[in-house]
Write a protein that holds these residues in place. Structure first.
Motif: not given
Length: 320
Positions: A154-171
């Motif tokens: 959607g025109g946005n990007s999430l950096d999977l190396t960011n600790p919070t993004v990584r945690y939420m992706s794993a969750l």
């Protein structure tokens, strides 16, 4: 096991997911990173538990399914420049197809022979990774650059190396797999798998195709393990041959036994327990494996069916 209402059972699992969500805002940075790793590997344990705990098939080859997902996602990003969603799907597909092929061959055996055959296939897979080191990286492995580990939508990007993004992706992955696993074991298919574990011949007499059901369980187990491997590659940026070694087939067995085989939340508890016991003891002594071994012996003596399995047996018989 005394059955509980679906509402009560799902409330427990959603409560666990909510607790893990809240921990993201409480845990220090180090433990946040550790929990992200634990939740991804707990998915690996859940995939193993589906086959071992509910069908009763002891496999020593699940490292190849994890590694199929790991390399399926990692190599498509590293060599082909695929995006994160496409690479993840490729990793899961690789694991599922490999599980289908291995299942068709390995299910011709049973018992100890099944264990040995799966271990042999896993060893072949491990040696192939080493042989094709020019593409796989061999012992050194491959590091996936930060720029390739970005999720765009959607025109946005999430950096999977960011600790919070990584945690939420794993969750997110853990939550989806946990609820899918719960739905499977409470379904008619799940009941058939338990019946096969308890008495396969009687299950055949009732008219069920036990081979087809076991094959479906192998494929589902392999796909879940591959999802864990694909997520590990994309979230932590590394693929290596060590993940295909026999050790990584023994670890999920250990995690499942510690947490409680044939329990939906047991794999998480076992993985969490093993990781923290190892992490804490290694900070005090170089002989940490001795302490870990003693802790495991005590756990087996006082919780012979694993932590959650023994709790279910003694106090909470409704636990799934």
């Amino acid at each position: 096991m005394r059955d509980a209402s679906p509402a009560k059972t799902y409330a427990l699992h959603i409560g666990v997911i909510a607790l893990l969500f809240l921990l993201n805002f409480i845990l220090p940075d180090y433990h946040q990173g550790l929990f992200a790793r634990i939740t991804v590997l707990a998915v690996f344990a859940m995939g193993y538990n589906l086959l071992f705990g509910y069908v009763g098939l002891l496999s020593l080859g699940h490292a190849m399914f994890f590694s199929a997902g790991l390399y399926g996602a990692g190599l498509t990003v590293y060599n082909l420049g695929w995006g994160v969603p496409e690479a993840f799907v490729a990793g899961v597909a690789c694991g599922a197809l490999l599980a289908l092929a291995i299942g068709l061959l390995a299910l011709r055996t049973s018992g100890v022979a099944f264990m040995i055959v799966t271990m042999m296939f896993a060893q072949v897979f491990y040696l192939l990774i080493l042989y094709f080191a020019a593409w796989t990286g061999g012992d050194q492995g491959l590091v996936i650059q930060q720029a390739a580990r970005t999720l765009n939508f959607g025109g946005n990007s999430l950096d999977l190396t960011n600790p919070t993004v990584r945690y939420m992706s794993a969750l997110a992955l853990f939550s989806v797999v946990l609820l899918i696993t719960l739905a499977i074991v409470r379904s008619r298919f799940g009941r058939v798998l338990v019946a096969i574990r308890e008495n396969e011949e009687r299950t055949k007499m009732l008219g069920y195709d036990t081979v087809a059901n076991k094959l479906a369980a192998v494929v589902a187990s392999g796909a879940i393990c591959a999802a864990s491997g694909a997520a590990y590659a994309l979230l932590f940026g590394y693929v290596g041959s060590s993940f295909a070694s026999v050790q990584y087939s023994i670890l999920p067995l250990l995690w499942v036994l510690l947490g409680g085989a044939a329990t939906t939340l047991g794999p998480l508890i076992g993985t969490l327990f093993m990781y923290y016991v190892t992490d804490i003891t290694s900070g005090f002594t170089s002989a940490y494996l001795l302490i870990v071994g003693i802790a495991l012996i005590l756990l087996v003596l006082f919780f012979p069916k694993g932590i959650l399995g023994s709790i279910r047996q003694r106090w909470l018989g409704w636990l799934p």
